[in-house]
Design a protein around this motif. Structure first.
Motif, PDB file in Angstrom:
ATOM      1  N   GLY A 285       0.817  -1.011  -0.157  1.00 52.74           N
ATOM      2  CA  GLY A 285       0.126   0.119   0.125  1.00 52.74           C
ATOM      3  C   GLY A 285       0.797   1.344  -0.092  1.00 52.74           C
ATOM      4  O   GLY A 285       0.193   2.326   0.240  1.00 52.74           O
ATOM      5  N   GLN A 286       1.991   1.110  -0.535  1.00 52.47           N
ATOM      6  CA  GLN A 286       2.970   2.353  -0.259  1.00 52.47           C
ATOM      7  C   GLN A 286       2.466   3.435  -1.396  1.00 52.47           C
ATOM      8  O   GLN A 286       2.774   4.611  -0.973  1.00 52.47           O
ATOM      9  CB  GLN A 286       4.393   2.028  -0.751  1.00 52.47           C
ATOM     10  N   GLN A 287       1.682   3.091  -2.391  1.00 48.40           N
ATOM     11  CA  GLN A 287       1.294   4.280  -3.322  1.00 48.40           C
ATOM     12  C   GLN A 287       0.001   4.964  -2.648  1.00 48.40           C
ATOM     13  O   GLN A 287      -0.481   5.841  -3.268  1.00 48.40           O
ATOM     14  CB  GLN A 287       0.933   3.802  -4.618  1.00 48.40           C
ATOM     15  N   THR A 288      -0.638   4.408  -1.768  1.00 44.43           N
ATOM     16  CA  THR A 288      -2.008   4.699  -1.456  1.00 44.43           C
ATOM     17  C   THR A 288      -1.701   5.923  -0.352  1.00 44.43           C
ATOM     18  O   THR A 288      -1.918   5.468   0.724  1.00 44.43           O
ATOM     19  CB  THR A 288      -2.837   3.494  -0.928  1.00 44.43           C
ATOM     20  N   VAL A 289      -1.649   6.952  -0.658  1.00 50.84           N
ATOM     21  CA  VAL A 289      -1.432   8.250   0.301  1.00 50.84           C
ATOM     22  C   VAL A 289      -2.792   8.456   0.726  1.00 50.84           C
ATOM     23  O   VAL A 289      -3.869   8.665   0.147  1.00 50.84           O
ATOM     24  CB  VAL A 289      -0.951   9.339  -0.460  1.00 50.84           C
ATOM     25  N   PRO A 290      -2.968   8.329   2.134  1.00 48.99           N
ATOM     26  CA  PRO A 290      -4.020   8.434   2.665  1.00 48.99           C
ATOM     27  C   PRO A 290      -4.634   9.881   2.779  1.00 48.99           C
ATOM     28  O   PRO A 290      -3.645  10.790   2.752  1.00 48.99           O
ATOM     29  CB  PRO A 290      -3.846   8.453   4.358  1.00 48.99           C
ATOM     30  N   ALA A 291      -6.007  10.210   3.101  1.00 52.32           N
ATOM     31  CA  ALA A 291      -6.454  11.469   2.623  1.00 52.32           C
ATOM     32  C   ALA A 291      -6.222  12.464   3.769  1.00 52.32           C
ATOM     33  O   ALA A 291      -5.944  13.454   3.707  1.00 52.32           O
ATOM     34  CB  ALA A 291      -7.929  11.311   2.728  1.00 52.32           C
ATOM     35  N   SER A 292      -5.804  11.707   4.844  1.00 56.94           N
ATOM     36  CA  SER A 292      -5.324  12.440   6.265  1.00 56.94           C
ATOM     37  C   SER A 292      -3.915  13.223   5.932  1.00 56.94           C
ATOM     38  O   SER A 292      -3.483  14.192   6.890  1.00 56.94           O
ATOM     39  CB  SER A 292      -5.344  11.619   7.385  1.00 56.94           C
ATOM     40  N   ALA A 293      -3.116  12.906   4.672  1.00 60.92           N
ATOM     41  CA  ALA A 293      -1.999  13.403   4.471  1.00 60.92           C
ATOM     42  C   ALA A 293      -2.154  14.962   3.900  1.00 60.92           C
ATOM     43  O   ALA A 293      -2.144  14.908   2.703  1.00 60.92           O
ATOM     44  CB  ALA A 293      -1.083  12.551   3.667  1.00 60.92           C
ATOM     45  N   THR A 294      -2.443  15.752   4.669  1.00 62.29           N
ATOM     46  CA  THR A 294      -2.852  17.112   4.022  1.00 62.29           C
ATOM     47  C   THR A 294      -1.995  18.295   4.577  1.00 62.29           C
ATOM     48  O   THR A 294      -1.661  18.134   5.793  1.00 62.29           O
ATOM     49  CB  THR A 294      -4.319  17.583   4.311  1.00 62.29           C
ATOM     50  N   ASN A 295      -1.784  19.236   3.850  1.00 59.66           N
ATOM     51  CA  ASN A 295      -0.662  20.269   4.365  1.00 59.66           C
ATOM     52  C   ASN A 295       0.499  19.642   4.838  1.00 59.66           C
ATOM     53  O   ASN A 295       0.933  19.851   6.215  1.00 59.66           O
ATOM     54  CB  ASN A 295      -1.543  21.054   5.377  1.00 59.66           C
ATOM     55  N   VAL A 296       1.067  18.765   4.190  1.00 59.53           N
ATOM     56  CA  VAL A 296       2.395  18.106   4.571  1.00 59.53           C
ATOM     57  C   VAL A 296       3.497  19.043   4.530  1.00 59.53           C
ATOM     58  O   VAL A 296       3.461  19.798   3.313  1.00 59.53           O
ATOM     59  CB  VAL A 296       2.462  16.896   3.681  1.00 59.53           C
ATOM     60  N   VAL A 297       4.446  18.840   5.393  1.00 59.08           N
ATOM     61  CA  VAL A 297       5.645  19.589   5.455  1.00 59.08           C
ATOM     62  C   VAL A 297       6.872  18.840   5.385  1.00 59.08           C
ATOM     63  O   VAL A 297       8.218  19.468   5.038  1.00 59.08           O
ATOM     64  CB  VAL A 297       5.947  20.488   6.639  1.00 59.08           C
ATOM     65  N   ALA A 298       6.807  17.483   5.494  1.00 62.52           N
ATOM     66  CA  ALA A 298       8.060  16.620   5.458  1.00 62.52           C
ATOM     67  C   ALA A 298       7.589  14.955   5.075  1.00 62.52           C
ATOM     68  O   ALA A 298       6.320  14.709   5.329  1.00 62.52           O
ATOM     69  CB  ALA A 298       8.721  16.473   6.824  1.00 62.52           C
TER      70      ALA A 298
ATOM     71  N   LEU B  85       4.510  14.042   7.586  1.00 60.24           N
ATOM     72  CA  LEU B  85       4.321  15.006   8.776  1.00 60.24           C
ATOM     73  C   LEU B  85       3.543  16.296   8.139  1.00 60.24           C
ATOM     74  O   LEU B  85       3.760  16.972   7.344  1.00 60.24           O
ATOM     75  CB  LEU B  85       5.521  15.482   9.288  1.00 60.24           C
ATOM     76  N   ASN B  86       2.256  16.402   8.862  1.00 58.55           N
ATOM     77  CA  ASN B  86       1.309  17.365   8.595  1.00 58.55           C
ATOM     78  C   ASN B  86       1.779  18.592   9.316  1.00 58.55           C
ATOM     79  O   ASN B  86       2.472  18.596  10.214  1.00 58.55           O
ATOM     80  CB  ASN B  86       0.122  17.036   9.000  1.00 58.55           C
ATOM     81  N   ALA B  87       1.281  19.953   8.742  1.00 57.38           N
ATOM     82  CA  ALA B  87       2.016  20.943   9.366  1.00 57.38           C
ATOM     83  C   ALA B  87       1.437  21.342  10.822  1.00 57.38           C
ATOM     84  O   ALA B  87       1.938  21.959  11.482  1.00 57.38           O
ATOM     85  CB  ALA B  87       1.427  22.428   8.497  1.00 57.38           C
ATOM     86  N   ASP B  88       0.494  20.423  11.140  1.00 59.09           N
ATOM     87  CA  ASP B  88      -0.133  20.753  12.434  1.00 59.09           C
ATOM     88  C   ASP B  88       0.661  19.795  13.657  1.00 59.09           C
ATOM     89  O   ASP B  88       0.221  19.569  14.674  1.00 59.09           O
ATOM     90  CB  ASP B  88      -1.512  20.451  12.569  1.00 59.09           C
ATOM     91  N   GLY B  89       1.494  19.015  13.192  1.00 62.68           N
ATOM     92  CA  GLY B  89       2.257  18.143  14.071  1.00 62.68           C
ATOM     93  C   GLY B  89       1.737  16.783  14.000  1.00 62.68           C
ATOM     94  O   GLY B  89       2.468  15.986  15.039  1.00 62.68           O
ATOM     95  N   THR B  90       0.881  16.348  13.213  1.00 63.85           N
ATOM     96  CA  THR B  90       0.440  15.162  13.047  1.00 63.85           C
ATOM     97  C   THR B  90       1.078  14.290  12.189  1.00 63.85           C
ATOM     98  O   THR B  90       1.585  14.644  11.272  1.00 63.85           O
ATOM     99  CB  THR B  90      -1.120  15.189  12.838  1.00 63.85           C
ATOM    100  N   LEU B  91       1.393  13.098  12.503  1.00 59.86           N
ATOM    101  CA  LEU B  91       1.841  12.052  11.522  1.00 59.86           C
ATOM    102  C   LEU B  91       1.120  10.801  10.831  1.00 59.86           C
ATOM    103  O   LEU B  91      -0.044  10.606  11.434  1.00 59.86           O
ATOM    104  CB  LEU B  91       2.924  11.172  12.481  1.00 59.86           C
ATOM    105  N   VAL B  92       1.434  10.809   9.552  1.00 55.12           N
ATOM    106  CA  VAL B  92       0.443   9.586   8.982  1.00 55.12           C
ATOM    107  C   VAL B  92       1.373   8.728   8.537  1.00 55.12           C
ATOM    108  O   VAL B  92       2.540   9.280   7.743  1.00 55.12           O
ATOM    109  CB  VAL B  92      -0.153  10.622   7.533  1.00 55.12           C
ATOM    110  N   ALA B  93       1.174   7.572   8.565  1.00 55.44           N
ATOM    111  CA  ALA B  93       2.150   6.498   8.149  1.00 55.44           C
ATOM    112  C   ALA B  93       1.181   5.510   7.238  1.00 55.44           C
ATOM    113  O   ALA B  93      -0.188   5.275   7.600  1.00 55.44           O
ATOM    114  CB  ALA B  93       2.673   5.622   9.141  1.00 55.44           C
ATOM    115  N   TRP B  94       1.899   4.803   6.168  1.00 60.12           N
ATOM    116  CA  TRP B  94       1.102   4.114   5.294  1.00 60.12           C
ATOM    117  C   TRP B  94       1.879   3.067   4.804  1.00 60.12           C
ATOM    118  O   TRP B  94       3.118   3.244   4.840  1.00 60.12           O
ATOM    119  CB  TRP B  94       0.212   4.662   4.285  1.00 60.12           C
ATOM    120  N   GLY B  95       1.456   1.771   4.332  1.00 63.51           N
ATOM    121  CA  GLY B  95       2.316   0.599   3.971  1.00 63.51           C
ATOM    122  C   GLY B  95       2.498  -0.259   5.041  1.00 63.51           C
ATOM    123  O   GLY B  95       1.564  -0.649   5.782  1.00 63.51           O
TER     124      GLY B  95
END
Length: 171
Positions: free
Chosen positions: A59-72, A83-93
């Protein structure tokens, strides 16, 4: 495989292309950051969105919808982090989700099958495979200001300039 980011915001890729990881999609424009995983690639676009290409076995290509306003972004062997701008992390795969303590994050690093997250308060969080102790953050890793992860090892730069390393040391 390897990736390079050009000054014009385009990506160049070369090396093993078994899974299409070096076939850069046409949508990879206005790129501000890149990450090469084991058999997939990531690009962070100027608008804060992430695109992925290459293997999708875990699932490495399936970027979750929660990955918004990403900074890293960061890519491991078979997983990805944003890493979203609000300091939350999104992991997938193929990596376990980040622990609940991974909040107010300011930096991320992806190892082979483990990951690191640095919180704004200097606390370092590690999770994933721990075959060589790469997620067993040593007690002296306090006041951390920078992080990096290799295949089976982890590194932390402390505010006083000291570098702390742990995990595999087979070389």
């Amino acid at each position: 495989h390897s990736l390079a980011l050009r000054l014009d915001g385009t990506v160049v890729a070369w090396g093993d292309n078994t899974y299409g990881q070096t076939t850069v999609p046409a949508s990879a424009t206005n790129v501000v950051a890149i990450a090469a995983g084991g058999s997939h690639s990531l690009a962070l676009l100027l608008n804060g969105t992430v695109i992925a290409w290459g293997s999708n076995a875990s699932g490495q290509q399936t970027v979750p919808a929660s990955a918004t306003n990403v900074v890293a972004i960061a890519a491991g062997d078979n997983y990805s982090l944003a890493l979203n701008a609000d300091g939350t992390l999104v992991a997938w795969g193929g990596l376990l989700p980040p622990p609940a303590t991974a909040t107010n994050v300011v930096a991320i690093a992806a190892g082979g099958n483990h990951a690191l997250a640095l919180r704004a308060d200097g606390l370092l969080i590690a999770w994933g495979a721990n075959y060589y102790g790469q997620t067993a953050v040593p007690g002296l890793a306090t006041n951390v200001v920078g992080i990096a992860a290799g295949g089976d090892h982890s590194l932390a730069l402390l505010a006083d300039g000291t570098l702390v390393c742990w995990g595999a040391n087979y070389f």
